[in-house]
Design a protein around this motif. Structure first.
Motif, PDB file in Angstrom:
ATOM      1  N   PHE A 111      64.478  33.465  11.656  1.00 21.48           N
ATOM      2  CA  PHE A 111      65.234  32.689  10.672  1.00 21.48           C
ATOM      3  C   PHE A 111      66.460  33.468  10.214  1.00 21.48           C
ATOM      4  O   PHE A 111      66.479  34.694  10.242  1.00 21.48           O
ATOM      5  CB  PHE A 111      64.346  32.278   9.488  1.00 21.48           C
ATOM      6  CG  PHE A 111      63.879  33.419   8.601  1.00 21.48           C
ATOM      7  CD1 PHE A 111      63.055  34.419   9.095  1.00 21.48           C
ATOM      8  CD2 PHE A 111      64.269  33.484   7.272  1.00 21.48           C
ATOM      9  CE1 PHE A 111      62.626  35.459   8.277  1.00 21.48           C
ATOM     10  CE2 PHE A 111      63.842  34.515   6.441  1.00 21.48           C
ATOM     11  CZ  PHE A 111      63.013  35.501   6.949  1.00 21.48           C
ATOM     12  N   CYS A 114      66.539  36.307   7.519  1.00 20.76           N
ATOM     13  CA  CYS A 114      65.730  37.505   7.771  1.00 20.76           C
ATOM     14  C   CYS A 114      66.584  38.749   7.547  1.00 20.76           C
ATOM     15  O   CYS A 114      67.658  38.881   8.126  1.00 20.76           O
ATOM     16  CB  CYS A 114      65.187  37.494   9.194  1.00 20.76           C
ATOM     17  SG  CYS A 114      64.127  38.897   9.552  1.00 20.76           S
ATOM     18  N   VAL A 117      64.328  42.337  10.812  1.00 21.68           N
ATOM     19  CA  VAL A 117      63.717  42.252  12.148  1.00 21.68           C
ATOM     20  C   VAL A 117      64.445  41.255  13.050  1.00 21.68           C
ATOM     21  O   VAL A 117      64.799  41.579  14.187  1.00 21.68           O
ATOM     22  CB  VAL A 117      62.216  41.903  12.053  1.00 21.68           C
ATOM     23  CG1 VAL A 117      61.611  41.778  13.442  1.00 21.68           C
ATOM     24  CG2 VAL A 117      61.490  42.970  11.252  1.00 21.68           C
ATOM     25  N   CYS A 118      64.698  40.045  12.547  1.00 16.45           N
ATOM     26  CA  CYS A 118      65.336  39.022  13.389  1.00 16.45           C
ATOM     27  C   CYS A 118      66.706  39.463  13.910  1.00 16.45           C
ATOM     28  O   CYS A 118      66.955  39.373  15.120  1.00 16.45           O
ATOM     29  CB  CYS A 118      65.460  37.695  12.661  1.00 16.45           C
ATOM     30  SG  CYS A 118      63.885  36.914  12.313  1.00 16.45           S
ATOM     31  N   HIS A 203      56.617  36.337   9.762  1.00 13.44           N
ATOM     32  CA  HIS A 203      56.446  35.695  11.082  1.00 13.44           C
ATOM     33  C   HIS A 203      56.163  36.717  12.169  1.00 13.44           C
ATOM     34  O   HIS A 203      56.534  37.890  12.057  1.00 13.44           O
ATOM     35  CB  HIS A 203      57.692  34.875  11.440  1.00 13.44           C
ATOM     36  CG  HIS A 203      58.945  35.684  11.595  1.00 13.44           C
ATOM     37  ND1 HIS A 203      59.418  36.075  12.818  1.00 13.44           N
ATOM     38  CD2 HIS A 203      59.812  36.186  10.683  1.00 13.44           C
ATOM     39  CE1 HIS A 203      60.537  36.768  12.648  1.00 13.44           C
ATOM     40  NE2 HIS A 203      60.790  36.864  11.359  1.00 13.44           N
TER      41      HIS A 203
HETATM   42 NI    NI Z   1      62.513  37.975  10.838  1.00 13.74          NI
END
Ligand code: NI
Length: 240
Positions: A111, A114, A117-118, A203
């Motif tokens: 998303f 984020c 991480v994303c 997630h």
């Molecule tokens: Ni993320």
């Protein structure tokens, strides 16, 4: 009439059943313990005990799992990820898996809000495609949002363009996104940090390499290097 009590006075068939249940229990404990033990001693370099355990269970149940390839996790035979979906792309057009048929994909579920991480993983996808050179142009990078409420097509269009010129953003209704996430066994949940009014999404974070048939061929753990992903995909593309 004498009352039937368990133990010595119980009818033979009750004692027999009790004995069988005891034996089966002991065998189960030995079997599971043995699988964990085998996983502990037999795990490959860099492989976690739980991965090795899953691998040994898969072997026991007949679903053999080939050794993980460089940088990628191979799926156990009989385990199928991916499949049909209906979503909306970052231009607002409704698309299905059939629109991507025949094209190898690198898919990530995340998303745009984020914090860490994303963006890291999407940067990894872009770097992996660049590292592949001309072969990388065969692969379409895709971000599927698991936060469709905030990730509108317009928000996704702006976001994906920051990572790769060919990256496609996919969103949809909450139900459409949930169905796509289910097909890829993606976990996600809304969480609200204590000192924040905005929510975040918790997630799972895997990069999926999807074959031209829409099925996941391999998946990559977070923090796999772009070079390892590029090498694994280059060799899989040759086999297609
Ligand atoms: Ni993320």
């Amino acid at each position: 009439m004498a009352q039937v009590l368990p133990g010595a006075g119980a009818p033979a068939y009750v004692r027999g059943m009790t004995r069988i249940i005891q034996i089966v229990s002991v065998l189960l404990v030995l079997l599971i313990g043995g699988a964990w033990g085998a996983a502990w001693f037999g795990r490959g370099p860099g492989e976690s005990v739980s991965d090795a355990f899953l691998r040994s269970i898969a072997r026991l149940t007949g679903g053999d799992m080939p050794a993980p390839s460089a940088g990628g996790i191979q799926l156990a035979q009989g385990v199928s990820l991916g499949g049909p979906f209906t979503l909306v792309d970052h231009t607002g057009r409704t698309v299905t898996d059939r629109d991507f048929a025949g094209r190898p994909l690198l898919v990530y579920f995340g998303f745009t809000y984020c914090p860490d991480v994303c963006p890291t993983e999407l940067g990894t996808i872009a770097a992996a495609l660049d590292a592949m050179g001309p072969a990388g142009e065969r692969v379409t990078p895709i971000l599927v949002t698991i936060d469709p409420e905030r990730d509108t097509p317009a928000a996704l269009a702006d976001y994906v363009s920051r990572f790769h010129p060919r990256m496609i953003g996919l969103t949809g209704s909450a139900e459409q996104v949930a169905a796509a996430a289910r097909a890829y066994r993606v976990y996600y949940a809304r969480v609200r940090p204590r000192d924040s009014t905005d929510y975040l999404m918790d997630h799972s974070s895997f990069i999926y390499f999807v074959g031209p048939d829409g099925r996941v061929r391999s998946l990559f753990r977070p923090e796999t290097t772009p070079e390892a992903i590029a090498a694994a995909i280059t060799s899989q593309l040759r086999a297609l």
